[in-house]
Every structure is written in C-alpha cells, then in structure tokens.
Design a protein around this motif. Structure first.
Motif, PDB file in Angstrom:
ATOM      1  N   PRO A  67       1.107  -1.469   0.239  1.00 24.88           N
ATOM      2  CA  PRO A  67      -0.037   0.233   0.089  1.00 24.88           C
ATOM      3  C   PRO A  67       1.276   1.493  -0.490  1.00 24.88           C
ATOM      4  O   PRO A  67       0.090   2.292  -0.151  1.00 24.88           O
ATOM      5  CB  PRO A  67      -0.701  -0.297   1.549  1.00 24.88           C
ATOM      6  CG  PRO A  67      -0.293  -1.037   2.405  1.00 24.88           C
ATOM      7  CD  PRO A  67       1.016  -1.903   1.000  1.00 24.88           C
ATOM      8  N   CYS A  68       2.151   1.330   0.265  1.00 24.19           N
ATOM      9  CA  CYS A  68       2.589   2.554   0.432  1.00 24.19           C
ATOM     10  C   CYS A  68       3.153   2.931  -1.042  1.00 24.19           C
ATOM     11  O   CYS A  68       3.717   3.876  -1.195  1.00 24.19           O
ATOM     12  CB  CYS A  68       3.869   2.196   1.074  1.00 24.19           C
ATOM     13  SG  CYS A  68       4.620   0.338   0.495  1.00 24.19           S
ATOM     14  N   CYS A  69       2.956   1.819  -1.878  1.00 20.92           N
ATOM     15  CA  CYS A  69       3.708   1.634  -3.340  1.00 20.92           C
ATOM     16  C   CYS A  69       2.399   2.028  -4.595  1.00 20.92           C
ATOM     17  O   CYS A  69       2.789   1.962  -5.941  1.00 20.92           O
ATOM     18  CB  CYS A  69       5.047   1.184  -3.963  1.00 20.92           C
ATOM     19  SG  CYS A  69       5.954   1.265  -2.535  1.00 20.92           S
ATOM     20  N   TYR A  70       1.780   1.695  -4.182  1.00 24.87           N
ATOM     21  CA  TYR A  70       0.548   1.094  -5.050  1.00 24.87           C
ATOM     22  C   TYR A  70      -0.683   2.033  -5.589  1.00 24.87           C
ATOM     23  O   TYR A  70      -1.390   2.284  -4.382  1.00 24.87           O
ATOM     24  CB  TYR A  70       0.007  -0.198  -4.913  1.00 24.87           C
ATOM     25  CG  TYR A  70      -0.619  -0.922  -5.607  1.00 24.87           C
ATOM     26  CD1 TYR A  70       0.049  -0.856  -7.600  1.00 24.87           C
ATOM     27  CD2 TYR A  70      -2.081  -1.374  -5.958  1.00 24.87           C
ATOM     28  CE1 TYR A  70      -1.297  -0.931  -8.456  1.00 24.87           C
ATOM     29  CE2 TYR A  70      -3.110  -1.946  -6.783  1.00 24.87           C
ATOM     30  CZ  TYR A  70      -2.300  -1.875  -7.957  1.00 24.87           C
ATOM     31  OH  TYR A  70      -3.014  -1.720  -9.238  1.00 24.87           O
ATOM     32  N   GLU A  71      -0.549   3.130  -6.679  1.00 30.95           N
ATOM     33  CA  GLU A  71      -1.044   3.848  -6.276  1.00 30.95           C
ATOM     34  C   GLU A  71      -2.233   3.497  -7.002  1.00 30.95           C
ATOM     35  O   GLU A  71      -1.592   2.945  -8.754  1.00 30.95           O
ATOM     36  CB  GLU A  71      -0.676   4.770  -6.522  1.00 30.95           C
ATOM     37  CG  GLU A  71      -1.007   6.397  -6.937  1.00 30.95           C
ATOM     38  CD  GLU A  71      -0.863   7.893  -6.911  1.00 30.95           C
ATOM     39  OE1 GLU A  71      -0.512   7.952  -8.106  1.00 30.95           O
ATOM     40  OE2 GLU A  71       0.410   8.267  -5.878  1.00 30.95           O
ATOM     41  N   VAL A  72      -4.049   3.735  -7.502  1.00 26.86           N
ATOM     42  CA  VAL A  72      -4.319   3.345  -8.095  1.00 26.86           C
ATOM     43  C   VAL A  72      -5.478   4.241  -8.303  1.00 26.86           C
ATOM     44  O   VAL A  72      -5.673   4.965  -7.958  1.00 26.86           O
ATOM     45  CB  VAL A  72      -5.463   2.478  -7.552  1.00 26.86           C
ATOM     46  CG1 VAL A  72      -4.411   1.172  -7.537  1.00 26.86           C
ATOM     47  CG2 VAL A  72      -5.913   2.682  -6.826  1.00 26.86           C
ATOM     48  N   ASP A  73      -6.607   4.858  -9.137  1.00 27.17           N
ATOM     49  CA  ASP A  73      -7.126   5.764  -9.971  1.00 27.17           C
ATOM     50  C   ASP A  73      -8.835   5.671  -9.700  1.00 27.17           C
ATOM     51  O   ASP A  73      -9.066   4.794  -9.195  1.00 27.17           O
ATOM     52  CB  ASP A  73      -6.729   6.150 -11.558  1.00 27.17           C
ATOM     53  CG  ASP A  73      -7.579   4.825 -12.383  1.00 27.17           C
ATOM     54  OD1 ASP A  73      -7.897   3.789 -11.667  1.00 27.17           O
ATOM     55  OD2 ASP A  73      -7.043   4.935 -13.636  1.00 27.17           O
ATOM     56  N   LYS A  74      -9.466   6.072  -9.988  1.00 29.32           N
ATOM     57  CA  LYS A  74     -10.971   5.642  -9.964  1.00 29.32           C
ATOM     58  C   LYS A  74     -11.514   4.938 -10.300  1.00 29.32           C
ATOM     59  O   LYS A  74     -12.416   4.170 -10.222  1.00 29.32           O
ATOM     60  CB  LYS A  74     -11.651   7.420 -10.281  1.00 29.32           C
ATOM     61  CG  LYS A  74     -13.380   6.957 -10.252  1.00 29.32           C
ATOM     62  CD  LYS A  74     -13.185   7.205  -8.303  1.00 29.32           C
ATOM     63  CE  LYS A  74     -15.055   7.400  -7.960  1.00 29.32           C
ATOM     64  NZ  LYS A  74     -15.585   7.058  -6.758  1.00 29.32           N
TER      65      LYS A  74
END
Length: 270
Positions: A184-191
C-alpha cells in the motif's frame, strides 16, 4: 514478517518460505531475484518464460529454484496467466505442463489446485499478490495470482471454494500465506480501480488511503479480507509484509522497473 523467512541454499538460490506451512511438512518457496544466471534487466533468478529473457537460461533458473526446495522442475505445472479468475484442477496427467515451454502451460488460468502428491504448482509474479493455500486435513493445496483485477474478482476466495468443491476443503482448516507483492506504500490506483473495488468489497474504505485524486490500495489486506469472508481464521493467515516495489534489489517489480524485468516464482507441492 515473523512467519516469512528468507533462506540461502547451497546452490546459491535465495528464496522465502512461511514457517507455518513448513511446520506442516508442505514443500513451498517464493523465489527472490538472487542466485540465478540471467543477465540484466532480468538479473539474476528470472523464472518467467514470457518476459524476453533467454529461455534456456530461464529453464536453468527454474531447475535451480526447484532443486533448492527438493522438488522436480520437470514435474512442475504452470499457467499462462491473464489476470483473470479461472481456477484449474491439476491432475497427474498434467505433470510438467509449461515447465520448459510457455506454450505448453495451462491456458488463460490464474489459479491452480491439486491433491496429487509430487506435482509442484508454480505461478509467476512481479508485484501481483501470491496467495498460497494449504488444507492439511484433506491434503490439498492451491495457489493464486492476484493482481488488482484478480483481487477484485476474489480469485483467492474462488480458489479455496474450488478446493471445497473438489476436495471437501473446509476454510477453517486452511493455512494461507500471502507473499511479497507491491504494498500500500507504493500501489497507487485511479478511480477506475476504486469503482470496481466498491462493487465487490463492502469494506473497500478500509483498503484504501486517499492520495490527491488517486488512492493507495492495500492488495495484501484485500486478499486477506476475502478469505476471512468465507471462514479462514485470522490466526491461519500469514502476510510476508514485503513490498516488491520497495525492494527491487531482492524482488522483481513491474511497476518500479517500468515493465522491463523478470518474474519470481511461487511453488508449492504435497
């Protein structure tokens, strides 16, 4: 990370295992990128046949990894993973499918289950979540490849339910290991991803942290929650807690290495 231990074999291969599974006599391992023969950008223990590495060298790496675990690479069963939610039941006649040649792997499949001793199940990862399932009562095992699509489709849950249908597995009896994956520190997601998450997880807000107009998604916890939903006990689920994107010196990361990288292997056998 207490239950997850990284070891160094005498043949040079570094790999991790869950002490809780080893205590039940289950042969399994999660490879690192250390101890193989591949050249950059696949250096050095790449186990993926589909990433552009030399296939002969990759086969040598697979042999070395399985040898470190006391398993036969020739008998390993693999899949052509497609980020879906198909679960395949492996039988004795499947032994060796995809072990040497990618085109021989089981098509369009992201989870494998079996109750046949001596057949290693092996899937490949570079940020996606490995979910290892052991039923010590009915003597059955499963392994799932859970990227965001597989996680949202609840492939881990579907894998265990398939074990219930085929082997009368009771979730309360099972042990689960959730291996190194992007954290969760690195996993960025969109809408787009968040909308799908909302449709499938009532607890979705517990799995994300807002970051501007994006979110950080906890794939580890999403996979744990879906297994708890069907009766796996909290104390029977072990998380490695290791982010692959934060640790590219040890693991491959598709996101952190811009898609040009190798694959770790996760293997389990009765």
């Amino acid at each position: 990370m207490g239950d997850f231990i990284v070891k160094h074999n005498t043949n040079g291969v570094w790999y991790g295992e869950f002490a809780s599974l080893s205590a039940k006599g289950i042969k399994h391992g999660i490879s690192t990128r250390l101890g193989g023969q591949s050249s950059a950008p696949f250096a050095s223990l790449n186990l993926g046949l589909h990433v552009g590495d030399d296939t002969g060298v990759t086969w040598q790496n697979r042999q070395a990894f399985c040898q470190a675990l006391g398993l036969s690479a020739d008998h390993a069963v693999t899949a052509e993973q497609v980020h879906g939610a198909v679960v395949y039941q492996v039988n004795a006649q499947d032994a060796g499918r995809g072990s040497r040649h990618y085109h021989e792997a089981i098509k369009d499949t992201d989870a494998l289950i079996t109750n046949v001793p001596g057949i290693p199940l092996m899937l490949f990862f570079a940020d996606c979540v490995p979910v290892i399932i052991v039923d010590p009562v009915q003597k059955a095992i499963g392994i799932s490849h859970a990227g965001w699509k597989g996680t949202i489709a609840k492939i881990g849950q579907k894998t265990l339910l398939a074990m219930g249908q085929q082997y009368t597995t009771n979730p309360a009896d099972c042990l689960v290991g959730i291996g190194p994956a992007i954290g969760p520190c690195c996993y960025e997601v969109d809408k787009v991803v968040i909308n799908k998450l909302q449709e499938n997880f009532s607890c979705w807000e517990e799995l994300v942290t807002p970051a501007g107009d994006h979110w950080h998604l906890n794939l580890w916890e999403a996979n744990r929650q879906q297994l708890r939903e069907i009766g796996v006990l909290d104390e029977n689920i072990s998380l490695s807690g290791i982010c692959t994107a934060c640790n590219t010196q040890i693991f491959y990361s598709h996101r952190a290495e811009a898609g040009r990288t190798g694959r770790i292997g996760v293997v389990i056998a009765l």
